[in-house]
Design a protein around this motif. Structure first.
Motif, PDB file in Angstrom:
ATOM      1  N   ASN A  47       2.698  -3.632  -6.509  1.00 41.09           N
ATOM      2  CA  ASN A  47       3.225  -3.778  -5.149  1.00 41.09           C
ATOM      3  C   ASN A  47       3.238  -2.469  -4.376  1.00 41.09           C
ATOM      4  O   ASN A  47       3.505  -2.471  -3.187  1.00 41.09           O
ATOM      5  CB  ASN A  47       4.646  -4.338  -5.187  1.00 41.09           C
ATOM      6  CG  ASN A  47       4.692  -5.739  -5.770  1.00 41.09           C
ATOM      7  OD1 ASN A  47       3.700  -6.440  -5.818  1.00 41.09           O
ATOM      8  ND2 ASN A  47       5.859  -6.134  -6.231  1.00 41.09           N
ATOM      9  N   THR A  48       3.004  -1.365  -5.065  1.00 42.22           N
ATOM     10  CA  THR A  48       3.041  -0.054  -4.419  1.00 42.22           C
ATOM     11  C   THR A  48       1.860   0.787  -4.885  1.00 42.22           C
ATOM     12  O   THR A  48       1.185   0.455  -5.849  1.00 42.22           O
ATOM     13  CB  THR A  48       4.345   0.699  -4.767  1.00 42.22           C
ATOM     14  OG1 THR A  48       4.429   0.857  -6.179  1.00 42.22           O
ATOM     15  CG2 THR A  48       5.556  -0.038  -4.255  1.00 42.22           C
ATOM     16  N   VAL A  49       1.639   1.863  -4.178  1.00 40.57           N
ATOM     17  CA  VAL A  49       0.584   2.805  -4.526  1.00 40.57           C
ATOM     18  C   VAL A  49       1.223   4.182  -4.591  1.00 40.57           C
ATOM     19  O   VAL A  49       1.980   4.560  -3.694  1.00 40.57           O
ATOM     20  CB  VAL A  49      -0.535   2.792  -3.454  1.00 40.57           C
ATOM     21  CG1 VAL A  49      -1.602   3.813  -3.774  1.00 40.57           C
ATOM     22  CG2 VAL A  49      -1.127   1.407  -3.312  1.00 40.57           C
ATOM     23  N   THR A  50       0.915   4.940  -5.637  1.00 36.20           N
ATOM     24  CA  THR A  50       1.419   6.304  -5.707  1.00 36.20           C
ATOM     25  C   THR A  50       0.249   7.275  -5.662  1.00 36.20           C
ATOM     26  O   THR A  50      -0.831   6.989  -6.164  1.00 36.20           O
ATOM     27  CB  THR A  50       2.227   6.556  -6.993  1.00 36.20           C
ATOM     28  OG1 THR A  50       1.438   6.190  -8.123  1.00 36.20           O
ATOM     29  CG2 THR A  50       3.497   5.760  -6.997  1.00 36.20           C
ATOM     30  N   GLY A  51       0.484   8.381  -5.046  1.00 37.53           N
ATOM     31  CA  GLY A  51      -0.534   9.416  -4.945  1.00 37.53           C
ATOM     32  C   GLY A  51       0.121  10.741  -4.629  1.00 37.53           C
ATOM     33  O   GLY A  51       1.346  10.885  -4.719  1.00 37.53           O
ATOM     34  N   GLN A  52      -0.663  11.697  -4.234  1.00 31.55           N
ATOM     35  CA  GLN A  52      -0.128  13.022  -3.926  1.00 31.55           C
ATOM     36  C   GLN A  52       0.848  12.993  -2.760  1.00 31.55           C
ATOM     37  O   GLN A  52       1.731  13.840  -2.655  1.00 31.55           O
ATOM     38  CB  GLN A  52      -1.268  13.992  -3.626  1.00 31.55           C
ATOM     39  CG  GLN A  52      -2.086  14.309  -4.851  1.00 31.55           C
ATOM     40  CD  GLN A  52      -3.194  15.300  -4.553  1.00 31.55           C
ATOM     41  OE1 GLN A  52      -3.319  15.816  -3.453  1.00 31.55           O
ATOM     42  NE2 GLN A  52      -3.998  15.574  -5.559  1.00 31.55           N
TER      43      GLN A  52
END
Length: 157
Positions: A81-86
């Motif tokens: 449901n989410t996206v993680t990145g820098q």
């Protein structure tokens, strides 16, 4: 311990919604965590070792793998449901769809957990009804024989 279920099998059993999902989304660590938290307290370590060595294929295919896969879906779904990145945590928004609202995510999470717990109860029921045929299973170690939670009420058996 040998692998009981692969990420591809989890995907096939628990993510049959028709959408594309890369198998890499499901890590072996996800499967291991689910087995440790949700499955081991029901089946016991001895039975898991026997299963990993290839025993009890009917029980594994019909009860154990579906229960594991359902709990893995519960674990992995919030990450989908989410996206993680820098830049941190974000909600994915595609050109043809928008992210589900909080209520829809809660409803999905709740329904997935209901399904996972029902499959674990079915596994437990199978083990109880076949305990004379499964030497490694100890009904006294099955946590569902001692404690259950229905509607927020904890029942001790």
């Amino acid at each position: 311990m040998k692998q009981i279920i692969t990420p591809s099998e989890v995907k096939a059993l628990a993510f049959a919604d028709g959408e594309y999902l890369a198998s890499e989304v499901i890590a072996v660590a996800d499967i291991d965590a689910v087995i440790e938290q949700w499955i081991l307290p029901v089946v016991g370590e001895g039975l898991l070792e026997a299963v990993a060595e290839g025993s009890y294929t009917e029980m594994v295919e019909n009860y154990l793998k579906p229960a594991i896969a359902a709990f893995v879906r519960c674990l992995v779904q919030p990450r989908l449901n989410t996206v993680t990145g820098q830049a941190g945590l974000a909600v994915p928004v595609g050109s043809y769809r928008k992210a589900a609202d909080e209520q829809a995510r809660k409803e999905l999470s709740s329904s997935l957990m209901v399904r996972a717990k029902a499959l674990r109860r079915a596994l437990s029921g199978y083990l109880e009804s076949h305990s004379d045929q499964i030497a490694e299973y100890d009904p006294e170690q099955n946590i569902l024989n001692r404690c259950s939670c229905y509607g927020g009420v904890v029942q001790i058996h």
